[in-house]
Design a protein around this motif. Structure first.
Motif, PDB file in Angstrom:
ATOM      1  N   UNK A   1       0.831  -1.201   0.000  1.00 37.95           N
ATOM      2  CA  UNK A   1       0.000   0.000   0.000  1.00 37.95           C
ATOM      3  C   UNK A   1       0.863   1.248   0.000  1.00 37.95           C
ATOM      4  N   UNK A   2       1.983   1.192   0.714  1.00 35.77           N
ATOM      5  CA  UNK A   2       2.877   2.346   0.823  1.00 35.77           C
ATOM      6  C   UNK A   2       3.466   2.771  -0.510  1.00 35.77           C
ATOM      7  N   UNK A   3       3.419   1.897  -1.528  1.00 38.11           N
ATOM      8  CA  UNK A   3       3.917   2.255  -2.853  1.00 38.11           C
ATOM      9  C   UNK A   3       2.923   3.087  -3.651  1.00 38.11           C
ATOM     10  N   UNK A   4       1.707   3.206  -3.153  1.00 40.75           N
ATOM     11  CA  UNK A   4       0.668   3.924  -3.888  1.00 40.75           C
ATOM     12  C   UNK A   4       0.202   5.183  -3.156  1.00 40.75           C
ATOM     13  N   UNK A   5       0.991   5.604  -2.200  1.00 41.65           N
ATOM     14  CA  UNK A   5       0.714   6.849  -1.492  1.00 41.65           C
ATOM     15  C   UNK A   5       1.942   7.740  -1.556  1.00 41.65           C
ATOM     16  N   UNK A   6       1.750   8.996  -1.262  1.00 47.76           N
ATOM     17  CA  UNK A   6       2.877   9.914  -1.123  1.00 47.76           C
ATOM     18  C   UNK A   6       2.647  10.749   0.120  1.00 47.76           C
ATOM     19  N   UNK A   7       3.733  11.268   0.655  1.00 44.24           N
ATOM     20  CA  UNK A   7       3.692  11.982   1.921  1.00 44.24           C
ATOM     21  C   UNK A   7       4.115  13.435   1.709  1.00 44.24           C
ATOM     22  N   UNK A   8       3.321  14.349   2.231  1.00 40.14           N
ATOM     23  CA  UNK A   8       3.652  15.775   2.211  1.00 40.14           C
ATOM     24  C   UNK A   8       3.874  16.241   3.640  1.00 40.14           C
TER      25      UNK A   8
END
Length: 446
Positions: free
Chosen positions: A394-401
């Motif tokens: 799942x972490x490969x399909x999110x990004x963090x700001x």
């Protein structure tokens, strides 16, 4: 096919063992330049000419002659009809796999920092992290020699669990042959659009976009050497998951297992293709001999026997080690995609493993269960990249700001610190921007 398979035998105590092992892990690179040259040409053509190049390459490589790229799209209602028409046994198997993969990745989302967070300091400054899903993802599903509905589930489901709004799937269908399980899996996984294109031209279409195929933010999924080269080339224009090499299995065995099970587990990776690698580490020379005997006995029964034999003779290793502790040390050096621990106390040895894509513990945990329906993702780092990378998730399909809201009080302290550091770096505008927000007592900067 020969009656006795020549699988390379090594002993960890042999002179030059480490060098021999490392050289055995590497793949020949003679064709890399030719492949890269062809891929550059394809990427450039699709980037400049869009749909017309996609059609031309699809006709050339997949022998599909259609008038527009829209003819290569499969409507979602057709995916649903394909799923509904499956035999009950196939439908139930897909349902079980999809349910377990979804449940695992939903748990992963809640456990691995895939949510936004924030905290407030005493002076009112607020800091945190905003997590958002990618807008659009492309998934590549191999076709041709074999069809992989499991790859559809493993790539699309974590994207949807992450909250990706649109998932676009590409899958080659040489001569128009469509695999019902692949299309049914796309329906179950929630894929939004499916195009029957493949190869470097499909990667280019997803990366650059055409009049018919929208550009995506990230491309995931395995493919052949041309697909891998194309993904490497478009990285930066889009994100990618990883550059996947041939499949690998490493088995640590203390000699207490059924040798026929071990032989079949070695086959399970060897049957993928001739470059796949299967390795056994075991301290028991007698057990290794039993595995070799099982290989010779079982191989003639396998439908893909020729592929398995080529893989085993070219790249497989049967390695005698001093003990299981040394086996774990060697396993960490290999950093395999799939690591099976077939031993009486598998968790004891798993604690010593630092580098592996996925760890399968116990005699009943065949690697093939992880490929299809255990739940964890089967898209794993290969070619020793498990030393620094992880399974698809799942972490490969999110990004963090990063979120920063400095209070007036906080600006007094942070402004002074930033000003000092900025002056030290010779960046006066940086310093001035911080100083202007500090109270008048610090200086007149209006």
């Amino acid at each position: 096919m020969s009656s006795s398979i020549e699988v390379k035998r090594l002993n960890s105590q042999d002179l030059g063992f480490k060098e021999t092992l490392l050289s055995s892990l590497s793949l020949p690179t003679a064709d890399d330049v030719a492949i890269d040259t062809a891929v550059v040409k394809i990427l450039s053509a699709v980037k400049e000419q869009g749909d017309s190049s996609v059609l031309a390459y699809t006709k050339q490589f997949d022998r599909l002659n259609v008038s527009s790229v829209s003819d290569l799209e499969i409507p979602r209602q057709d995916l649903e009809c394909t799923y509904s028409a499956l035999a009950n046994e196939q439908k139930n198997a897909l349902d079980i796999a999809a349910k377990r993969v979804r449940a695992y990745h939903e748990r992963q989302k809640s456990e691995t920092g895939c949510h936004s967070w924030e905290y407030e300091e005493a002076d009112g400054t607020r800091l945190g992290q905003k997590v958002t899903p990618l807008d659009r993802v492309g998934i590549y599903v191999p076709g041709g020699k074999a069809a992989y509905p499991s790859s559809v589930l493993m790539n699309a489901i974590p994207a949807k669990v992450a909250g990706v709004a649109e998932v676009i799937m590409v899958v080659p269908t040489p001569d128009g042959a469509r695999n019902s399980l692949v299309l049914a899996a796309a329906y179950l996984a929630g894929v939004d659009r499916v195009f029957t294109i493949g190869g470097a031209q499909a990667v280019a279409a997803l990366a650059y976009g055409t009049n018919t195929i929208p550009a995506v933010d990230k491309i995931v999924g395995p493919g052949n050497a041309y697909v891998a080269a194309a993904k490497r080339r478009v990285f930066g224009t889009v994100g990618i998951d990883m550059i996947a090499g041939p499949s690998e299995i490493l088995i640590l065995c203390d000699g207490s297992s059924n040798p026929a099970w071990i032989a079949m587990d070695l086959f399970s990776q060897a049957e993928h293709d001739e470059q796949a690698q299967s390795i056994l580490l075991c301290p028991d020379a007698g057990f290794i001999a039993q595995v070799q005997e099982s290989i010779d006995r079982l191989l003639p029964e396998m439908p893909r026997a020729n592929v398995i034999e080529t893989s085993l003779t070219k790249r497989a290793l049967l390695i005698q080690v001093q003990d299981m502790n040394e086996a774990c040390d060697i396993a960490n050096a290999i950093a395999a995609e799939h690591l099976e621990i077939c031993a009486e106390d598998p968790r004891k040895w798993a604690e010593k493993i630092r580098h592996a894509g996925a760890i399968f513990m116990g005699n009943y945990t065949s690697e093939s269960l992880g490929d299809y329906c255990a739940g964890p993702n089967h898209v794993l780092p290969t070619a020793r990249t498990a030393r620094f990378s992880s399974p698809l998730g799942v972490y490969d399909f999110i990004k963090r700001s990063s979120m920063i809201e400095v209070s007036e009080a906080g600006a007094q302290t942070l402004g002074r610190a930033a000003s000092t550091l900025a002056h030290g770096e010779g960046l006066q505008a940086h310093a001035r921007a911080a100083e202007m927000r500090v109270s008048k007592s610090y200086g007149n900067y209006d």
